[in-house]
Design a protein around this motif. Structure first.
Motif, PDB file in Angstrom:
ATOM      1  N   PHE A  51       1.677  15.084 -44.159  1.00  0.00           N
ATOM      2  CA  PHE A  51       1.912  14.871 -42.736  1.00  0.00           C
ATOM      3  C   PHE A  51       1.827  13.371 -42.468  1.00  0.00           C
ATOM      4  O   PHE A  51       0.789  12.753 -42.687  1.00  0.00           O
ATOM      5  CB  PHE A  51       0.882  15.622 -41.889  1.00  0.00           C
ATOM      6  N   LYS A  52       2.912  12.810 -41.985  1.00  0.00           N
ATOM      7  CA  LYS A  52       2.986  11.381 -41.736  1.00  0.00           C
ATOM      8  C   LYS A  52       2.706  11.065 -40.268  1.00  0.00           C
ATOM      9  O   LYS A  52       2.645  11.955 -39.423  1.00  0.00           O
ATOM     10  CB  LYS A  52       4.366  10.850 -42.125  1.00  0.00           C
ATOM     11  N   LYS A  53       2.570   9.786 -39.978  1.00  0.00           N
ATOM     12  CA  LYS A  53       2.413   9.315 -38.607  1.00  0.00           C
ATOM     13  C   LYS A  53       3.807   9.156 -38.007  1.00  0.00           C
ATOM     14  O   LYS A  53       4.445   8.110 -38.135  1.00  0.00           O
ATOM     15  CB  LYS A  53       1.647   7.993 -38.584  1.00  0.00           C
ATOM     16  N   GLU A  54       4.294  10.209 -37.376  1.00  0.00           N
ATOM     17  CA  GLU A  54       5.647  10.226 -36.832  1.00  0.00           C
ATOM     18  C   GLU A  54       5.604  10.460 -35.321  1.00  0.00           C
ATOM     19  O   GLU A  54       4.834  11.296 -34.834  1.00  0.00           O
ATOM     20  CB  GLU A  54       6.478  11.323 -37.496  1.00  0.00           C
ATOM     21  N   GLU A  55       6.417   9.733 -34.605  1.00  0.00           N
ATOM     22  CA  GLU A  55       6.410   9.832 -33.141  1.00  0.00           C
ATOM     23  C   GLU A  55       6.933  11.187 -32.681  1.00  0.00           C
ATOM     24  O   GLU A  55       8.007  11.626 -33.080  1.00  0.00           O
ATOM     25  CB  GLU A  55       7.248   8.708 -32.527  1.00  0.00           C
TER      26      GLU A  55
ATOM     27  N   ASN B  10      -1.258   7.397 -26.110  1.00  0.00           N
ATOM     28  CA  ASN B  10      -2.201   6.784 -27.033  1.00  0.00           C
ATOM     29  C   ASN B  10      -1.697   6.972 -28.465  1.00  0.00           C
ATOM     30  O   ASN B  10      -0.693   7.652 -28.697  1.00  0.00           O
ATOM     31  CB  ASN B  10      -3.609   7.374 -26.866  1.00  0.00           C
ATOM     32  N   ASN B  11      -2.383   6.382 -29.437  1.00  0.00           N
ATOM     33  CA  ASN B  11      -1.901   6.363 -30.820  1.00  0.00           C
ATOM     34  C   ASN B  11      -2.691   7.248 -31.754  1.00  0.00           C
ATOM     35  O   ASN B  11      -2.674   7.054 -32.979  1.00  0.00           O
ATOM     36  CB  ASN B  11      -1.908   4.925 -31.337  1.00  0.00           C
ATOM     37  N   PHE B  12      -3.402   8.244 -31.216  1.00  0.00           N
ATOM     38  CA  PHE B  12      -4.179   9.119 -32.088  1.00  0.00           C
ATOM     39  C   PHE B  12      -3.256   9.849 -33.051  1.00  0.00           C
ATOM     40  O   PHE B  12      -2.218  10.382 -32.662  1.00  0.00           O
ATOM     41  CB  PHE B  12      -4.972  10.134 -31.266  1.00  0.00           C
ATOM     42  N   ALA B  13      -3.643   9.860 -34.327  1.00  0.00           N
ATOM     43  CA  ALA B  13      -2.841  10.525 -35.358  1.00  0.00           C
ATOM     44  C   ALA B  13      -3.724  10.987 -36.491  1.00  0.00           C
ATOM     45  O   ALA B  13      -4.838  10.484 -36.680  1.00  0.00           O
ATOM     46  CB  ALA B  13      -1.768   9.561 -35.883  1.00  0.00           C
TER      47      ALA B  13
ATOM     48  N   ARG C 207       1.235   9.846 -28.928  1.00  0.00           N
ATOM     49  CA  ARG C 207       2.596   9.676 -29.446  1.00  0.00           C
ATOM     50  C   ARG C 207       2.813  10.491 -30.716  1.00  0.00           C
ATOM     51  O   ARG C 207       3.908  10.949 -30.998  1.00  0.00           O
ATOM     52  CB  ARG C 207       2.862   8.201 -29.776  1.00  0.00           C
ATOM     53  N   TYR C 208       1.734  10.668 -31.487  1.00  0.00           N
ATOM     54  CA  TYR C 208       1.877  11.204 -32.829  1.00  0.00           C
ATOM     55  C   TYR C 208       1.220  12.565 -33.045  1.00  0.00           C
ATOM     56  O   TYR C 208       1.265  13.092 -34.156  1.00  0.00           O
ATOM     57  CB  TYR C 208       1.269  10.205 -33.831  1.00  0.00           C
ATOM     58  N   MET C 209       0.604  13.120 -32.011  1.00  0.00           N
ATOM     59  CA  MET C 209      -0.125  14.370 -32.189  1.00  0.00           C
ATOM     60  C   MET C 209       0.050  15.267 -30.976  1.00  0.00           C
ATOM     61  O   MET C 209      -0.004  14.802 -29.828  1.00  0.00           O
ATOM     62  CB  MET C 209      -1.618  14.075 -32.399  1.00  0.00           C
ATOM     63  N   ASP C 210       0.276  16.558 -31.236  1.00  0.00           N
ATOM     64  CA  ASP C 210       0.219  17.575 -30.192  1.00  0.00           C
ATOM     65  C   ASP C 210      -0.396  18.822 -30.817  1.00  0.00           C
ATOM     66  O   ASP C 210      -0.750  18.829 -32.001  1.00  0.00           O
ATOM     67  CB  ASP C 210       1.606  17.854 -29.583  1.00  0.00           C
TER      68      ASP C 210
END
Length: 289
Positions: A270-274, A282-285, A225-228
């Motif tokens: 860098f924040k935890k942004e969707e 998954n929630n990896f950030a 959700r938070y990383m690409d």
């Protein structure tokens, strides 16, 4: 009521790991995958409980992790996954990428100036990098499984005093995803800057060194959700890294990040942004503050 005093971040990687127990005697390929996946899930839930100050839940999760075999069983599964029968170790990819500079590495070694590599989360002393004999290897892990691997937390490792104590390559193979919280992952990446030598000005070494070899489970960048890949690249570039090699497989992503500049003028937050929605994500950030 949650005790606010307990809402503190993990001070070291070892706080994110439970006590260890003896591993099982044998494990199948399917059981290996299940054990690794379950272990990571339980660790993430335990980290959340610790962050929330829920000691009872954290203790219950620790007991469940121990019933699964603890960190030793997890490491055993990881070692089995590194055998040739299971696809080999990730450092083979690194050696393929470094092939153009092998003659230069040999010259340096012959002059007594061997390229230094720090392998964080080392499980074996016989992987491809070690067997190449091209590097002055230093291996560390939270729970050493062999002679030649120092039991040490990278986040608590004393800072180098000079260039002789720094490294040309730092390997973080399936390490960053084990850090139990996004801010801790950002701190680990930032900490590598203090352990890397200044960029070289020798052909072809300057095209590859100094660098961080980063390996992650593919879903960390393909289904989070938070990383690409774009965000990961932005984070690394903000710290002075440029991507010189990458490979995506069904299970893993491999990156070689060369340090282009050794100082950060102004750290970008860098924040935890969707970035992507969906129940299957998954929630990896990674968070940088």
């Amino acid at each position: 009521m949650v005790n606010k005093k307990k809402r503190n971040k993990l001070k070291s990687l070892s706080q994110g790991r439970p006590p260890t127990v003896k591993p099982v005697k044998s494990i199948s390929s399917k059981a290996t995958r299940t054990l690794i996946r379950t272990h990571h899930t339980l660790e993430k839930e335990r980290a959340k409980a610790l962050a929330a100050g829920d000691d009872a839940k954290a203790a219950a999760l620790s007991r469940e992790i121990q019933l699964q075999g603890g960190i030793e069983s997890y490491q055993r599964a990881s070692l089995i996954g590194q055998t040739n029968e299971r696809g080999g170790d990730s450092s083979k990819i690194l050696m393929e990428w470094l092939d153009p500079m092998v003659p230069a590495l040999k010259d340096l070694s012959a002059r007594g100036e061997a390229t230094r590599m720090l392998e964080v989360g080392a499980l074996s002393v016989t992987n491809s990098c070690s067997k190449s004999r091209l590097f002055d290897m230093e291996r560390i892990d939270l729970n050493s499984q062999a002679d030649g691997i120092t039991q040490q937390d990278f986040m608590e490792r004393p800072l180098p005093c000079d260039r002789q104590e720094q490294f040309d390559i730092i390997s973080l193979s399936l390490v960053l995803n084990y850090v139990p919280n996004p801010a801790g992952r950002g701190q680990m990446l930032l900490r590598t800057l203090k352990f890397l030598r200044a960029p070289l000005d020798l052909e072809p070494l300057r095209d590859f060194l100094p660098s961080v070899f980063l390996v992650l489970p593919a879903p960390c960048v393909t289904n989070s959700r938070y990383m690409d890949e774009n965000k990961l690249e932005a984070i690394m570039e903000s710290m002075g890294f440029v991507n010189v090699r990458k490979k995506l497989s069904n299970k893993l992503v491999y990156y070689l990040w060369r340090l282009e500049r050794s100082t950060i003028k102004s750290l970008v937050t860098f924040k935890k942004e969707e970035l992507r929605s969906g129940k299957s994500r998954n929630n990896f950030a990674i968070v940088l503050k």
